[in-house]
Structures are given as structure tokens and as C-alpha cells.
Design an enzyme around this catalytic site. Structure first.
Site, PDB file in Angstrom:
ATOM      1  N   LEU A 116       0.820  -1.211   0.000  1.00  0.00           N
ATOM      2  CA  LEU A 116       0.000   0.000   0.000  1.00  0.00           C
ATOM      3  C   LEU A 116       0.855   1.264   0.000  1.00  0.00           C
ATOM      4  O   LEU A 116       1.961   1.300   0.544  1.00  0.00           O
ATOM      5  CB  LEU A 116      -0.942  -0.006   1.202  1.00  0.00           C
ATOM      6  CG  LEU A 116      -2.053  -1.059   1.127  1.00  0.00           C
ATOM      7  CD1 LEU A 116      -2.892  -1.060   2.398  1.00  0.00           C
ATOM      8  CD2 LEU A 116      -2.942  -0.833  -0.094  1.00  0.00           C
ATOM      9  N   LEU A 178     -13.161   0.815   7.432  1.00  0.00           N
ATOM     10  CA  LEU A 178     -12.553  -0.339   8.094  1.00  0.00           C
ATOM     11  C   LEU A 178     -11.266  -0.764   7.406  1.00  0.00           C
ATOM     12  O   LEU A 178     -11.226  -0.918   6.178  1.00  0.00           O
ATOM     13  CB  LEU A 178     -13.528  -1.521   8.114  1.00  0.00           C
ATOM     14  CG  LEU A 178     -14.764  -1.346   8.984  1.00  0.00           C
ATOM     15  CD1 LEU A 178     -15.693  -2.534   8.829  1.00  0.00           C
ATOM     16  CD2 LEU A 178     -14.374  -1.154  10.456  1.00  0.00           C
ATOM     17  N   GLU A 354      12.468  10.338  -1.899  1.00  0.00           N
ATOM     18  CA  GLU A 354      13.035   9.249  -2.688  1.00  0.00           C
ATOM     19  C   GLU A 354      11.997   8.214  -3.109  1.00  0.00           C
ATOM     20  O   GLU A 354      12.106   7.609  -4.176  1.00  0.00           O
ATOM     21  CB  GLU A 354      14.157   8.567  -1.896  1.00  0.00           C
ATOM     22  CG  GLU A 354      15.406   9.411  -1.714  1.00  0.00           C
ATOM     23  CD  GLU A 354      15.346  10.375  -0.538  1.00  0.00           C
ATOM     24  OE1 GLU A 354      16.277  11.181  -0.394  1.00  0.00           O
ATOM     25  OE2 GLU A 354      14.344  10.308   0.239  1.00  0.00           O
ATOM     26  N   PHE A 379      20.542   7.080   0.778  1.00  0.00           N
ATOM     27  CA  PHE A 379      19.142   7.494   0.824  1.00  0.00           C
ATOM     28  C   PHE A 379      18.239   6.594  -0.020  1.00  0.00           C
ATOM     29  O   PHE A 379      17.016   6.676   0.091  1.00  0.00           O
ATOM     30  CB  PHE A 379      19.005   8.942   0.388  1.00  0.00           C
ATOM     31  CG  PHE A 379      19.865   9.896   1.176  1.00  0.00           C
ATOM     32  CD1 PHE A 379      20.226   9.611   2.488  1.00  0.00           C
ATOM     33  CD2 PHE A 379      20.348  11.056   0.608  1.00  0.00           C
ATOM     34  CE1 PHE A 379      21.039  10.470   3.219  1.00  0.00           C
ATOM     35  CE2 PHE A 379      21.158  11.926   1.326  1.00  0.00           C
ATOM     36  CZ  PHE A 379      21.506  11.637   2.632  1.00  0.00           C
ATOM     37  N   GLN A 415      25.586   9.593   6.042  1.00  0.00           N
ATOM     38  CA  GLN A 415      25.652   9.856   4.611  1.00  0.00           C
ATOM     39  C   GLN A 415      26.308   8.726   3.828  1.00  0.00           C
ATOM     40  O   GLN A 415      26.409   8.794   2.607  1.00  0.00           O
ATOM     41  CB  GLN A 415      26.463  11.137   4.353  1.00  0.00           C
ATOM     42  CG  GLN A 415      26.040  12.324   5.189  1.00  0.00           C
ATOM     43  CD  GLN A 415      24.617  12.748   4.930  1.00  0.00           C
ATOM     44  OE1 GLN A 415      24.278  13.176   3.826  1.00  0.00           O
ATOM     45  NE2 GLN A 415      23.761  12.627   5.935  1.00  0.00           N
TER      46      GLN A 415
END
Length: 611
Positions: A116, A178, A354, A379, A415
């Protein structure tokens, strides 16, 4: 179609959703039943689509972001005459096309859904393509569930679409209250959704999702709304029309208790055929190719592979009008800015989002474009699920991760891409490349462009020596033996940054009377098994070295290549096993014990153990 007929069509879609799930003994009929009226009105009155020509350039695009409602989608296909009733009842059966969640095995499906929060982001990519690349009048319709509105990727999509003013995009939100285990966050508070979506620059329409006249009017309003995407927020009942499951908890993801009784309650089986409106007769854009002239770098000079990446993208952009580039607000660092400067109409700034960046690329490739996606390697972990689902979609993507490993230096571990090779090697059908110099980068990037599946190329931040000539070839699945002799006693296997360290180590070992073979394993998937086995057979000792965590990277690729039941060589694996801090690149390599000194020491340990 008149409103009475639309209501009948909605009932038909409900009945067929119940029947499909019953035949399978599993599925999500109640999630399909809530949206049946929404899809009936769309199919009959507002979708421009030729099911006999799914590649027609004027076709609208329908994406089921709530992919678990696949019984409804397949019931729509049956109503349109695209599949037979017999095939509908093969739902979830082995060897059939009607999988539990839709995939592009079906020619009318652009993207796999089921995880989803992904359908709307891909829909944004399709709508962007229509506006800025194809420049065609097709509309993109995305059916969303209310549960997935909690996913952050949905809000990346809402913001990006609002920023781009994608008035060719409509999100239809099935608010059935629901979720899987109980009520959703906002239940039937339609205004809670509308306020949030309007804040991103969307037009919103709130409707009763079972009032076909109101839904019909909402779709018409979405079609004519200019300069803003539209969200139709529809209040519905999960399991609509069957008393035993309607608006009841505990019925999610299960066939209805008594399918025959439910079908009778819904008025019985119908077999109406609905022809959607014909799409406009338009032509897809021409995307000519010209001869490609790659950038060339002098051997002995020093150039960062990220710089060669940017220059090669610009060269590809000039030779191929189907190439597009997406970046996550780091194009000055990844060097995709070189492409953006030359071809701004085919460059897409996705900002620090991203997931949306990868999803947009999936949408673009579905329309025949060739996307290159770039950001820092670290990332890309945010987009792992989107990459996983892109593989399920059989998508063709080129992904470039820069600033990889501890070699980036002072920026520190947040990083440093130290998991990226494992991430991409784990994806089905992927290609994983790690060049060590500028000419190798240019050649690999041009070679991989038209490969199938997801292609990942890892680039580095610092300038590195150019060791290969511009004419050198680097086949996918190959490697280069850069140091060798008949007297080699140990093999050093490396790629990228550590290849240069391995060459230095081999020179140091040579000075001490130890002959070392050096393999540049630039292709980590597929891997050059033949060359690795030959080296292992000759030397009996291997040192693998990588600027990456030991799990899933170069070392694992080597061991998998050698795991054929034959006697194994002795192997020393050097990788980043500690948590880095801030230090210079040289200090980082030394601290991680993946520099030339560490390689020499590992080789000597292997040699000493044999004595």
C-alpha cells in the site's frame, strides 16, 4: 449509461468480486464491494480506453493503489469484455494471469500494486509523463484505500502532484472506514482527508460513494478542473450489499461466508458488457536515437566516477531523446545537474522524496521512457520497497547511488551508503555494477541503459586515477584481471574505491617477493564466476575487500560464485565492520581496515597460515 444501469453494473461488479474470491477460497471481496459503484461509473461514463489496444497512446490509465481489491479490477475487465467469465474464476490459481494483487502480466496493468501507498505515487509519474513528456491528453485515475492514507509515500505523491499542477490526475479515495483489523484513523470523517489534501494544492470533492449520480458528477468535475489534480473522497460501506459482512469488522481478506447466498442477495449473476469510450486518436512522441559519443578521460588523470556519471548522462541525453533523469535534490553532488543543464525538459527534480522519485520513474518507464534515478546511495534505502515492487512490475530502471562507503570521509555514517550493494543484489532480476574509474563508468552506464530489470551503478565522491583506456570494453557479468602472473600466490578481489587500494597492495606485496593477482569485480550481479574460479584454483587464497558492510556485498558475491561443491580456497574478507565516525577518506579506509595496508596484512596472514 443512465443511473439505473450504473447501479446494476455496480451490483454486477460486486457479484463477480464475490464469485472470484469464492472460487479462489481467498481474496478481498469486501474491499472490492465498497468501491464497485465508483468503478462502475468510471468504466461506463468516464474512462477513455480501448481494451483491444492497451498500448494505444490516447488510452487513460487506471491504477488500483489498493491492489488487494483485485477482484474488483478483474470484474471490471470482465465487464469490459477483456477477460471471460471462465478466466475470472481462475483468480489466484496457479499459472493464471489473475494474481492475488495485480501485476503487468496483464496488458492493462501499468504497475504492480499491493504494497500500500505505491499506486498513487506511480500515478503521479504517469501524469507527469502525460504532461511533460508524452504531451498527450490521457487522464490518470487512481483508486486509493483509506487505510493507505496513513502511508507517508501518499503524501509525497499529493505534494508532488499539487506542485506540478497535474490536472490530468484524479485520486478516488474509497473511504469504507474499516482497515484490516478495525477502524481506520479518520473513519468516515471525509473532511479530515479533504482538509489535508487541499493543503497540497488539490481540488477535492466529497461524495456518497454509492450515489451513482453524485459520483458521475464528481468525475465530470474532475475532468474539467484546470491546474489542479482532483481527489474524489467517497464515503462507502465495506462489503456493501451483503448483510453478513457489510460494515462489519473481521471480514477483511476473506471470502464472504456463503457466496451463493450473497450472490442472491445482490440480485444474481449479470453478464452485461460495457464498452468504454474510445480514446482520442493521437500519436505517441517520436524518440529518435543518434550516435553516442561517450566522454573520454586520459589514463593517469584523476576523475570522480560521479563526475563521469554526469557527463555520460549528458551524452546519452544528446544521443537518445527517450532518456529522462530524476534526482532527489542532490544533482549538484550526483552530477545529474550536467543533464539538467542541457535537457531541462527531460529532467525532473523530485526533492527529498526518494519514494516518489522511484515511483515516478516506474510510471515513466511504463510509457516507454528510459529513466535514470540518482541520489546518495544511503538514501536509496528509503525507497527499498518501491524498488522491490518495481521488480515485481518488471520495470526497467537505471539507478545511480553516489557518495558510497566510508570513503566519503568527514560527513560521517548518516551519509555513507554501506548497505546499497546488498539492497540491489537482493532484488529479483537486478544488475549491480561498481566502477573504479571514469572511463569504466561511462562505458558501463551506456551499456546498461537497455538492459532489463533494475540496474544499479554505484559511484564515488573523490577523484580517482583513470586506469583504463577510453576504448576498453566492460561486458555486464565480466571482470578485469589488472595484475597477474603464472606465479601468483594470492588473489585480491575488489571494486570501486578498494580496487585502487588492492593495486597498491599488490605492488607492495611484489616488493616483498609475493605475487598477487588483482581482479576488478566491477559486475557484482551477474558475477564473473569463471574468472573467480580460475583465480581460486591457481592461488588457493582470496582476499575480498569492499567499502560496504560484510553482509550482501562483494564478499558474499564472491563466495556465492565459488559455492559449487568444489574445494574452496582460503578466503579473508575485509569490509566495514565498525560504526564509522568523521575523519578524512584515507583515515576512514584505514580505520575500517580496508586500505592497502590492511589488504597486505590479510594476504600475509593467509600465506603464513599455510606454512
Amino acid at each position: 449509461m443512465d443511473h439505473d444501469s450504473l447501479s446494476e453494473l455496480g451490483q454486477q461488479l460486486r457479484v463477480d468480486s464475490v464469485r472470484a474470491a469464492a472460487a479462489a477460497g481467498s481474496g478481498h471481496p469486501t474491499s472490492s464491494m465498497s468501491a464497485a459503484d465508483l468503478m462502475a461509473v468510471l468504466l461506463a461514463n468516464h474512462l477513455f480506453y480501448d481494451f483491444e489496444q492497451p498500448d494505444a497512446p490516447g488510452n487513460d490509465h487506471l491504477v488500483f493503489s489498493k491492489g488487494h481489491a483485485s477482484p474488483l479490477l478483474y470484474s471490471v475487465y470482465k465487464a469490459a469484455g477483456a477477460i471471460s467469465d471462465e478466466e475470472l474464476l481462475t483468480f489466484r490459481k496457479r499459472g493464471g494471469r489473475l494474481e492475488g494483487h495485480p501485476t503487468p502480466r496483464l496488458p492493462w496493468v501499468d504497475t504492480a500494486t499491493g504494497s500500500l501507498g505505491q499506486g498513487l505515487p506511480v500515478g503521479v509519474g504517469l501524469a507527469l509523463t502525460g504532461k511533460r513528456l508524452d504531451r498527450l491528453p490521457y487522464h490518470v485515475w487512481v483508486l486509493c484505500g483509506d487505510s493507505e492514507m496513513a502511508e507517508g509515500s501518499m503524501w509525497e505523491a499529493f505534494e508532488h502532484a499539487g506542485h506540478e499542477r497535474l490536472d490530468n490526475l484524479t485520486a478516488v479515495i474509497d473511504v469504507n472506514r474499516l482497515g484490516q483489523r478495525g477502524p481506520t484513523r479518520h473513519e468516515w470523517d471525509l473532511d479530515a482527508y479533504a482538509r489535508r489534501i487541499r493543503a497540497f494544492g488539490w481540488h477535492t470533492v466529497e461524495v456518497d460513494g454509492h450515489d451513482v449520480a453524485a459520483v458521475d458528477e464528481a468525475y465530470a468535475e474532475a475532468r474539467i478542473t484546470a491546474l489542479r489534480p482532483t481527489a474524489i473522497i467517497a464515503r462507502t460501506l465495506k462489503g456493501r450489499g451483503v448483510a453478513s459482512v457489510e460494515d462489519r469488522e473481521g471480514a477483511h481478506g476473506k471470502p464472504v461466508p456463503d457466496a451463493d447466498e450473497a450472490v442472491a442477495e445482490l440480485g444474481g449473476v449479470r453478464d452485461a458488457l460495457v464498452r468504454p469510450q474510445s480514446p482520442p486518436e493521437v500519436r505517441a512522441p517520436q524518440r529518435p536515437h543518434e550516435d553516442l559519443e561517450l566522454p573520454r578521460y586520459d589514463q593517469g588523470s584523476e576523475v570522480a566516477t560521479r563526475t563521469a556519471h554526469g557527463a555520460t548522462l549528458a551524452a546519452l541525453g544528446g544521443a537518445r531523446s527517450d532518456v529522462v533523469v530524476l534526482d532527489g535534490e542532490v544533482s549538484d553532488s550526483t552530477r545529474s545537474a550536467y543533464f539538467a543543464k542541457e535537457y531541462p525538459d527531460r529532467f525532473f527534480e523530485c526533492y527529498i522524496a526518494e519514494q516518489q522519485m522511484v515511483a515516478a520513474a516506474v510510471g515513466m518507464q511504463a510509457r516507454g521512457w528510459v529513466p535514470f534515478v540518482s541520489t546518495f546511495a544511503a538514501f536509496l534505502t528509503r525507497a527499498h520497497d518501491f524498488l522491490r515492487m518495481a521488480a515485481v512490475s518488471r520495470a526497467g530502471l537505471n539507478v545511480v547511488g553516489s557518495h558510497a562507503g566510508v570513503a566519503i570521509g568527514q560527513d560521517g555514517p548518516s551519509q555513507m551508503g554501506l548497505e546499497d550493494l546488498a539492497l540491489f543484489r537482493s532484488l529479483h532480476g537486478s544488475t549491480v555494477l561498481y566502477p573504479c574509474d571514469a572511463n569504466q563508468t561511462a562505458r558501463l552506464l551506456s551499456t546498461v541503459t537497455d538492459q532489463s530489470g533494475i540496474r544499479y551503478l554505484r559511484t564515488s565522491r573523490a577523484d580517482m586515477p583513470v586506469i583504463y583506456g577510453a576504448q576498453e570494453q566492460f561486458p555486464i557479468g565480466g571482470s578485469k584481471v589488472v595484475r597477474s602472473s603464472a606465479d601468483d600466490q594470492v588473489t585480491l578481489v575488489a571494486a570501486g574505491v578498494t580496487l585502487h587500494e588492492a593495486i597498491t597492495a599488490a605492488d607492495q606485496l611484489s616488493d616483498e617477493g609475493v605475487a598477487a593477482r588483482v581482479i576488478d569485480l566491477y559486475s557484482l550481479k551477474p558475477v564473473d564466476t569463471e574468472t573467480l574460479r580460475a583465480a581460486a584454483s591457481l592461488t588457493g587464497r582470496l582476499v575480498t575487500v569492499e567499502d560496504h558492510h560484510p553482509e550482501g556485498g562483494l564478499g558474499d558475491a564472491v563466495l556465492e560464485a565459488l559455492a559449487d561443491g568444489q574445494p574452496m580456497p582460503r578466503v579473508a574478507r575485509l569490509a566495514v565492520r565498525t560504526m564509522p565516525g568523521s575523519a578524512s577518506p584515507a583515515e576512514q579506509l584505514h580505520e575500517a581496515e580496508i586500505d592497502a595496508d590492511a589488504i597486505v596484512a590479510a594476504a600475509k596472514r593467509l600465506l603464513a597460515t599455510d606454512r
